[in-house]
Design an enzyme around this catalytic site. Structure first.
Site, PDB file in Angstrom:
ATOM      1  N   LYS A 167      90.185 109.595  85.741  1.00 56.97           N
ATOM      2  CA  LYS A 167      90.499 111.011  85.956  1.00 56.97           C
ATOM      3  C   LYS A 167      90.366 111.742  84.631  1.00 56.97           C
ATOM      4  O   LYS A 167      90.531 111.125  83.578  1.00 56.97           O
ATOM      5  CB  LYS A 167      91.941 111.160  86.482  1.00 56.97           C
TER       6      LYS A 167
HETATM    7  P1  NAD Z   1      91.968 124.415  93.994  1.00 56.80           P
HETATM    8  O1  NAD Z   1      92.058 124.831  92.572  1.00 56.80           O
HETATM    9  O2  NAD Z   1      90.737 124.729  94.762  1.00 56.80           O
HETATM   10  O3  NAD Z   1      93.185 124.999  94.843  1.00 56.80           O
HETATM   11  C1  NAD Z   1      94.520 124.929  94.466  1.00 56.80           C
HETATM   12  C2  NAD Z   1      95.235 126.089  95.141  1.00 56.80           C
HETATM   13  O4  NAD Z   1      96.631 125.992  94.874  1.00 56.80           O
HETATM   14  C3  NAD Z   1      94.770 127.459  94.644  1.00 56.80           C
HETATM   15  O5  NAD Z   1      94.544 128.312  95.731  1.00 56.80           O
HETATM   16  C4  NAD Z   1      95.941 127.927  93.785  1.00 56.80           C
HETATM   17  O6  NAD Z   1      96.065 129.341  93.741  1.00 56.80           O
HETATM   18  C5  NAD Z   1      97.105 127.285  94.516  1.00 56.80           C
HETATM   19  N1  NAD Z   1      98.295 127.167  93.683  1.00 56.80           N
HETATM   20  C6  NAD Z   1      98.381 127.081  92.334  1.00 56.80           C
HETATM   21  N2  NAD Z   1      99.665 127.040  91.945  1.00 56.80           N
HETATM   22  C7  NAD Z   1     100.407 127.109  93.073  1.00 56.80           C
HETATM   23  C8  NAD Z   1     101.799 127.121  93.329  1.00 56.80           C
HETATM   24  N3  NAD Z   1     102.684 127.053  92.341  1.00 56.80           N
HETATM   25  N4  NAD Z   1     102.208 127.190  94.605  1.00 56.80           N
HETATM   26  C9  NAD Z   1     101.323 127.246  95.612  1.00 56.80           C
HETATM   27  N5  NAD Z   1      99.990 127.247  95.430  1.00 56.80           N
HETATM   28  C10 NAD Z   1      99.539 127.186  94.181  1.00 56.80           C
HETATM   29  O7  NAD Z   1      92.274 122.852  93.980  1.00 56.80           O
HETATM   30  P2  NAD Z   1      91.899 121.766  95.082  1.00 56.80           P
HETATM   31  O8  NAD Z   1      90.611 121.162  94.681  1.00 56.80           O
HETATM   32  O9  NAD Z   1      92.084 122.341  96.427  1.00 56.80           O
HETATM   33  O10 NAD Z   1      93.013 120.665  94.792  1.00 56.80           O
HETATM   34  C11 NAD Z   1      94.333 120.761  95.310  1.00 56.80           C
HETATM   35  C12 NAD Z   1      94.984 119.385  95.274  1.00 56.80           C
HETATM   36  O11 NAD Z   1      94.176 118.466  96.003  1.00 56.80           O
HETATM   37  C13 NAD Z   1      95.150 118.776  93.883  1.00 56.80           C
HETATM   38  O12 NAD Z   1      96.335 118.006  93.847  1.00 56.80           O
HETATM   39  C14 NAD Z   1      93.962 117.843  93.766  1.00 56.80           C
HETATM   40  O13 NAD Z   1      94.192 116.776  92.860  1.00 56.80           O
HETATM   41  C15 NAD Z   1      93.878 117.353  95.197  1.00 56.80           C
HETATM   42  N6  NAD Z   1      92.553 116.809  95.552  1.00 56.80           N
HETATM   43  C16 NAD Z   1      91.429 117.587  95.487  1.00 56.80           C
HETATM   44  C17 NAD Z   1      90.209 117.048  95.865  1.00 56.80           C
HETATM   45  C18 NAD Z   1      88.953 117.867  95.907  1.00 56.80           C
HETATM   46  O14 NAD Z   1      87.931 117.364  96.423  1.00 56.80           O
HETATM   47  N7  NAD Z   1      88.931 119.087  95.429  1.00 56.80           N
HETATM   48  C19 NAD Z   1      90.127 115.705  96.251  1.00 56.80           C
HETATM   49  C20 NAD Z   1      91.289 114.941  96.304  1.00 56.80           C
HETATM   50  C21 NAD Z   1      92.496 115.515  95.953  1.00 56.80           C
END
Ligand code: NAD
Length: 476
Positions: free
Chosen positions: A107
């Site tokens: 990561k």
């Molecule tokens: P992203 O940046 O696209 O979205 C995150 C969202 O959370 C945003 O809309 C942001 O405004 C919101 N956010 C930020 N702070 C916040 C708060 N305090 N309260 C509520 N919402 C808040 O990120 P993502 O890619 O969707 O990732 C989200 C989670 O999923 C992370 O934990 C990441 O590790 C996990 N994840 C992502 C992927 C992927 O393919 N993108 C894969 C596996 C796991």
């Protein structure tokens, strides 16, 4: 996020690992070898922006190299730190083992608030970070393959891939150095939606097992279930959209960084997404009640809670007030080890992160394979498949004519049956298969052992066992 009485994110992951390992018969040395993070590289680099030099701190952590390349996203956020990156790298090791993608766990992260920089500045910063990682083989198609995570997406992946290609002009597999790229830069159809799509497939598989539904004190199907989602970013948006549009679930709560929306009659996910794109947050969205204290909506009355933003949001401070009988961890580490225990005692069923959000790495695996094979999935077979289907359809048409009014083909059968699968359909099919099989491997342990109370422990047991076998096969 979590209170000081709780362990850090990495300690939380280790505690969950230890719980599962204590139920296994591993040689003690091997248990320790699997748990520890192999290496974490910290880099500080300067970029000249707006007339002055800005110094950035980034990390790339390699948790386990029992299989290579190692795989894991790169996060852009101000809160990125070594503990978090190591916890996320460990989760990647277990996740890849659970869904059988042939990777070790890694990561990365960069301490940055992406909202503060213009696009050309983000490109400069990302290219410099990629350069620092690539020159140490921490970006490399055969050794370490990043992907998007919070704060990064297709755009950043395209810059990183291009940076690597510039540094390795004769590497024919250069495009396989990162995944999550845009389609026109070596990406794959369905990668952007993959993690959210995986959440939908995971829930569908859960709802195929009446015993499991009963364990959460629920009944029925996804149709009509009330859902609260935290974070309407890449993962949360796709998960909520698909559940509402294709499974009939009702999205009653959406929590974002600037508060939460609640409407028991349901919220239009697409409309909220457009609102966020236009206004930057959910505040003032007209068709729901807004509360400034967003996390209070985690405690709302609902059937399914989908934390899809940050780690540690369900912790010892709020765990006993969480009403949802089913939590699916779309984010990594949203439930702390302490909260996990509270919820387990309450009978809440948690579909763990390591499984639930594995859709991203699964489709990343397909993208990596596509890049190495230099051909789009389906390109060789599609028309041949259609030609074979044509043969059957023409025979059925002959029968149709012969039988007259007694029988006829269903109206849309011909069009549906004739169409060979394109890349998107193949990717979704591969993802669906992966999510079903991985769920079944977890639930088998969950149901067959009296000492395994929950899906998380079951998931760890399956994953640790596979990693252990890999190490043993290497003679360790
Ligand atoms: P992203 O940046 O696209 O979205 C995150 C969202 O959370 C945003 O809309 C942001 O405004 C919101 N956010 C930020 N702070 C916040 C708060 N305090 N309260 C509520 N919402 C808040 O990120 P993502 O890619 O969707 O990732 C989200 C989670 O999923 C992370 O934990 C990441 O590790 C996990 N994840 C992502 C992927 C992927 O393919 N993108 C894969 C596996 C796991």
């Amino acid at each position: 996020m979590t209170s000081t009485k709780e362990p850090s994110f990495r300690e939380s992951v280790d505690l969950m690992f230890n719980r599962a390992a204590s139920l296994m018969d591993l040689p003690p040395g091997l248990e320790q070898k699997i748990r520890v993070c192999n290496a974490t590289y910290t880099v500080r680099f300067g970029v000249r922006l707006r007339g002055e030099i800005h110094t950035f701190t980034g990390y790339r952590s390699v948790h386990s190299e029992h299989m290579e390349p190692v795989k894991g996203g790169i996060r852009y956020a101000l809160a990125v730190n070594q503990d978090e990156v190591e916890a996320l790298a460990a989760l990647m090791t277990y996740k890849c083992a659970l869904v059988e993608t042939p990777f070790g766990g890694s990561k990365g992260g960069l301490c940055i608030d992406p909202r503060k920089y213009e696009e050309h500045e983000m490109e400069q910063i990302t290219r410099r970070f990629a350069y620092e990682l690539a020159k140490r083989d921490l970006i490399n198609p055969s050794q370490n393959v990043p992907a998007p995570d919070m704060g990064t997406g297709e755009r950043e992946m395209a810059w990183m891939a291009d940076q690597y290609a510039r540094m390795n002009t004769t590497d024919i597999n250069a495009r396989a150095c990162v995944t999550g790229k845009p389609l026109n830069a070596g990406g794959i159809a369905g990668r952007v939606e993959a993690t959210g799509r995986g959440i939908q497939y995971a829930l569908r598989e859960f709802f195929r097992h009446p015993e499991d539904i009963a364990k959460a004190g629920m009944s029925g199907t996804l149709d009509g279930k009330r859902v609260v989602v935290q974070g309407l970013g890449n993962v949360g948006y796709h998960a909520a959209k698909f559940l509402a549009q294709e499974d009939g679930s009702r999205i009653v709560g959406i929590i974002e960084w600037d508060g939460a929306l609640y409407n028991p009659d349901g919220i239009d996910v697409e409309a909220v997404r457009s609102w966020i794109v236009k206004h930057g947050g959910v505040k003032d969205y007209p068709d729901a009640t807004h509360s400034a204290n967003g996390s209070s909506v985690l405690e709302a009355d609902c059937d399914i809670l989908i934390p899809a933003a940050l780690e540690g949001v369900i912790n010892l401070d709020n765990a006993d007030r969480i009403k949802a009988p089913l939590i699916i961890e779309a984010a990594n580490g949203p439930v702390t080890a302490g909260a996990d225990e509270v919820l387990r005692k309450k009978g809440t069923v948690i579909i763990p992160d390591m499984y639930a959000n594995a859709g991203g790495v699964t489709v990343s695996y397909f993208e990596w394979v596509k890049n190495l094979s230099h051909i789009r999935f389906g390109r060789m077979q599609r028309r041949q498949e259609e030609a074979r289907h044509e043969l059957i359809v023409s025979e059925l048409e002959r029968l149709d004519r012969y039988l007259g009014d007694a029988w006829s083909m269903s109206p849309d059968f011909k069009a549906k049956y004739l169409k060979g699968a394109d890349e998107l359909e193949l990717v979704r099919s591969g993802l669906d298969d992966t999510m079903r099989i991985a769920y079944q491997s977890m639930r088998e342990v969950w149901h067959s052992r009296d000492d395994v109370e929950d899906l998380r422990t079951a998931a760890y047991i399956v994953a640790i066992d596979r990693v252990a076998k890999s190490y043993r096969a290497k003679g360790l």
